[in-house]
Design a protein around this motif. Sequence first.
Motif, PDB file in Angstrom:
ATOM      1  N   PRO A  87       0.863  -1.332   0.066  1.00  0.00           N
ATOM      2  CA  PRO A  87      -0.053   0.145   0.079  1.00  0.00           C
ATOM      3  C   PRO A  87       0.705   1.306  -0.235  1.00  0.00           C
ATOM      4  O   PRO A  87       0.382   2.315  -0.450  1.00  0.00           O
ATOM      5  N   ASP A  88       2.163   1.226   0.567  1.00  0.00           N
ATOM      6  CA  ASP A  88       2.948   2.439   0.603  1.00  0.00           C
ATOM      7  C   ASP A  88       3.680   2.754  -0.629  1.00  0.00           C
ATOM      8  O   ASP A  88       4.464   3.431  -0.853  1.00  0.00           O
ATOM      9  N   GLY A  89       3.506   1.829  -1.769  1.00  0.00           N
ATOM     10  CA  GLY A  89       4.055   1.899  -2.864  1.00  0.00           C
ATOM     11  C   GLY A  89       5.459   0.947  -2.925  1.00  0.00           C
ATOM     12  O   GLY A  89       6.063   0.965  -4.350  1.00  0.00           O
ATOM     13  N   THR A  90       5.783   0.413  -2.141  1.00  0.00           N
ATOM     14  CA  THR A  90       7.154  -0.422  -2.149  1.00  0.00           C
ATOM     15  C   THR A  90       6.786  -1.618  -2.858  1.00  0.00           C
ATOM     16  O   THR A  90       5.648  -2.362  -3.114  1.00  0.00           O
ATOM     17  N   PRO A  91       7.805  -1.873  -4.026  1.00  0.00           N
ATOM     18  CA  PRO A  91       7.531  -2.919  -5.031  1.00  0.00           C
ATOM     19  C   PRO A  91       7.978  -4.297  -4.693  1.00  0.00           C
ATOM     20  O   PRO A  91       8.871  -4.519  -3.661  1.00  0.00           O
ATOM     21  N   ALA A  92       7.514  -5.241  -5.030  1.00  0.00           N
ATOM     22  CA  ALA A  92       7.837  -6.642  -4.491  1.00  0.00           C
ATOM     23  C   ALA A  92       7.351  -7.520  -5.357  1.00  0.00           C
ATOM     24  O   ALA A  92       6.841  -7.197  -6.480  1.00  0.00           O
ATOM     25  N   ALA A  93       7.510  -8.931  -5.398  1.00  0.00           N
ATOM     26  CA  ALA A  93       7.339  -9.971  -5.965  1.00  0.00           C
ATOM     27  C   ALA A  93       6.607 -11.126  -5.351  1.00  0.00           C
ATOM     28  O   ALA A  93       7.364 -11.689  -4.425  1.00  0.00           O
ATOM     29  N   LEU A  94       5.512 -11.800  -6.001  1.00  0.00           N
ATOM     30  CA  LEU A  94       4.804 -12.813  -5.270  1.00  0.00           C
ATOM     31  C   LEU A  94       4.944 -14.106  -6.138  1.00  0.00           C
ATOM     32  O   LEU A  94       4.833 -13.865  -7.312  1.00  0.00           O
ATOM     33  N   LYS A  95       5.626 -15.192  -5.492  1.00  0.00           N
ATOM     34  CA  LYS A  95       6.061 -16.347  -6.306  1.00  0.00           C
ATOM     35  C   LYS A  95       5.272 -17.352  -5.760  1.00  0.00           C
ATOM     36  O   LYS A  95       5.172 -17.706  -4.896  1.00  0.00           O
ATOM     37  N   LEU A  96       4.234 -18.035  -6.767  1.00  0.00           N
ATOM     38  CA  LEU A  96       3.686 -19.250  -6.168  1.00  0.00           C
ATOM     39  C   LEU A  96       4.345 -20.373  -7.109  1.00  0.00           C
ATOM     40  O   LEU A  96       4.251 -20.237  -8.461  1.00  0.00           O
ATOM     41  N   ALA A  97       4.428 -21.620  -6.623  1.00  0.00           N
ATOM     42  CA  ALA A  97       4.707 -22.689  -7.254  1.00  0.00           C
ATOM     43  C   ALA A  97       4.175 -23.758  -6.558  1.00  0.00           C
ATOM     44  O   ALA A  97       3.631 -23.906  -5.514  1.00  0.00           O
ATOM     45  N   PRO A  98       3.892 -24.898  -7.478  1.00  0.00           N
ATOM     46  CA  PRO A  98       3.341 -26.054  -7.024  1.00  0.00           C
ATOM     47  C   PRO A  98       4.158 -26.808  -5.701  1.00  0.00           C
ATOM     48  O   PRO A  98       5.324 -26.801  -5.843  1.00  0.00           O
ATOM     49  N   PRO A  99       3.287 -27.609  -5.005  1.00  0.00           N
ATOM     50  CA  PRO A  99       4.061 -28.345  -3.925  1.00  0.00           C
ATOM     51  C   PRO A  99       5.422 -29.110  -4.238  1.00  0.00           C
ATOM     52  O   PRO A  99       6.394 -29.182  -3.550  1.00  0.00           O
ATOM     53  N   ASP A 100       5.283 -29.826  -5.572  1.00  0.00           N
ATOM     54  CA  ASP A 100       6.398 -30.591  -5.938  1.00  0.00           C
ATOM     55  C   ASP A 100       7.562 -29.885  -6.417  1.00  0.00           C
ATOM     56  O   ASP A 100       8.708 -30.273  -6.425  1.00  0.00           O
ATOM     57  N   LEU A 118       5.876 -17.091  -1.658  1.00  0.00           N
ATOM     58  CA  LEU A 118       6.917 -16.433  -1.366  1.00  0.00           C
ATOM     59  C   LEU A 118       6.841 -14.905  -1.830  1.00  0.00           C
ATOM     60  O   LEU A 118       6.747 -14.526  -2.827  1.00  0.00           O
ATOM     61  N   LEU A 119       6.868 -14.095  -0.979  1.00  0.00           N
ATOM     62  CA  LEU A 119       6.937 -12.625  -0.953  1.00  0.00           C
ATOM     63  C   LEU A 119       8.292 -12.024  -1.007  1.00  0.00           C
ATOM     64  O   LEU A 119       8.980 -12.218   0.058  1.00  0.00           O
ATOM     65  N   LEU A 120       8.917 -11.732  -2.249  1.00  0.00           N
ATOM     66  CA  LEU A 120      10.247 -11.274  -2.313  1.00  0.00           C
ATOM     67  C   LEU A 120      10.325 -10.020  -2.668  1.00  0.00           C
ATOM     68  O   LEU A 120       9.346  -9.286  -3.299  1.00  0.00           O
ATOM     69  N   GLU A 121      11.601  -9.543  -2.534  1.00  0.00           N
ATOM     70  CA  GLU A 121      11.844  -8.328  -3.056  1.00  0.00           C
ATOM     71  C   GLU A 121      11.932  -8.140  -4.655  1.00  0.00           C
ATOM     72  O   GLU A 121      12.145  -9.144  -5.410  1.00  0.00           O
ATOM     73  N   ARG A 122      11.576  -6.962  -5.199  1.00  0.00           N
ATOM     74  CA  ARG A 122      11.657  -6.720  -6.679  1.00  0.00           C
ATOM     75  C   ARG A 122      12.909  -6.747  -7.137  1.00  0.00           C
ATOM     76  O   ARG A 122      13.592  -5.803  -6.801  1.00  0.00           O
ATOM     77  N   LEU A 123      13.015  -7.529  -8.115  1.00  0.00           N
ATOM     78  CA  LEU A 123      14.481  -7.280  -8.648  1.00  0.00           C
ATOM     79  C   LEU A 123      13.859  -6.935 -10.355  1.00  0.00           C
ATOM     80  O   LEU A 123      12.956  -6.524 -10.672  1.00  0.00           O
ATOM     81  N   HIS A 124      15.201  -6.879 -11.399  1.00  0.00           N
ATOM     82  CA  HIS A 124      14.672  -6.511 -12.604  1.00  0.00           C
ATOM     83  C   HIS A 124      14.967  -8.196 -13.653  1.00  0.00           C
ATOM     84  O   HIS A 124      15.878  -8.375 -13.829  1.00  0.00           O
ATOM     85  N   PRO A 125      13.660  -8.567 -13.445  1.00  0.00           N
ATOM     86  CA  PRO A 125      13.812  -9.972 -14.115  1.00  0.00           C
ATOM     87  C   PRO A 125      14.212  -9.873 -15.763  1.00  0.00           C
ATOM     88  O   PRO A 125      14.412 -10.990 -16.270  1.00  0.00           O
ATOM     89  N   GLU A 126      13.929  -8.869 -16.039  1.00  0.00           N
ATOM     90  CA  GLU A 126      14.492  -8.654 -17.826  1.00  0.00           C
ATOM     91  C   GLU A 126      15.807  -8.523 -17.859  1.00  0.00           C
ATOM     92  O   GLU A 126      16.322  -8.443 -18.985  1.00  0.00           O
ATOM     93  N   VAL A 127      16.668  -8.347 -16.856  1.00  0.00           N
ATOM     94  CA  VAL A 127      18.189  -8.010 -16.789  1.00  0.00           C
ATOM     95  C   VAL A 127      18.905  -9.037 -16.133  1.00  0.00           C
ATOM     96  O   VAL A 127      19.081  -8.961 -14.760  1.00  0.00           O
TER      97      VAL A 127
END
Length: 300
Positions: free
Chosen positions: A63-76, A109-118
């Motif tokens: 809500p304060d504008g901080t960027p992040a990344a949410l990662k969801l993966a299957p249990p296996d 997993l809620l992770l810090e936002r990186l630059h996935p394109e680089v």
Amino acid sequence: MAFEPPQRLVRALGETPDPASDADWLERLPGLAEAALARRGVEPQRVQAPGGRSSLVVLVRYPDGTPAALKLAPPDARPDRELTALAHWGGFGAVRVLDTRHHGEDGALLLERLHPEVSLRSLPETKALLEACGTLRRLWVAPPAGHGLETVEERTRAQSEALRAAPEEVRALAEAALAVRAELTALPGEELLLHGSFRQGKVLAGERAPWLTVGPDPLVGERAYDLARLVRDRLEDQVASSAGAAGARRRVNKLADALEVDRDRLRGWTLFRAVESGNRALAAGRRRDAELLWEFAAWL
């Protein structure tokens, strides 16, 4: 917003040992993503595309504008083990975990936002390998107490079962890989925390540090095993190069010396991992990938 999984993820999960289970997870994914976002109080911006082969990543904001990344993966995909490694590294050389409170409920997993394109693949090869080696030095630490992670011996023992049933066309390489694996695991070795899937594409540009690794498939063992995957990075370029076998062996020696790893052990694990990966690629219907891997392995 719609949480449509990228086609790269859909195709990859269709090649797993249990595609029916993964298909069920994909069908439930929109609802899983909505629930995970609500639990953490973050707002979605967009799904990262083309994304990875084992997870959905949603770029989000607090809500304060901080960027992040949410990662969801299957249990296996073992997100609990990924969390174990990332939490232990604590952001040193790796992406930082921002919130673990709801991981037990949904595995996200809620992770810090990186630059996935680089990633490091955007750099010239020499510079990319230099940065990759620097990142690995930060990651190779003693594992957390009571970690419960696989060892190199355990993971490769399971992989060896499939190699014993390799097709006739690659039987000689498979037998060589099995023999070298038996030799490398005969005596206890290093017990360090390993990334497990380290390569240039797994190291992304960040804000608080120039380069940070993502997506570990962690295990415990010797550094040579972890470094072996990096040896065959940019595989198509290596196979197309006129340097051929001599170039592959020079690459092994260069990386081994840069990180003070035994050359023969690195060559052995590079051989095993390339042959094993080729066998899995063939089983998934990716013959071209398999043939490239086997050609590279034969050079070693």
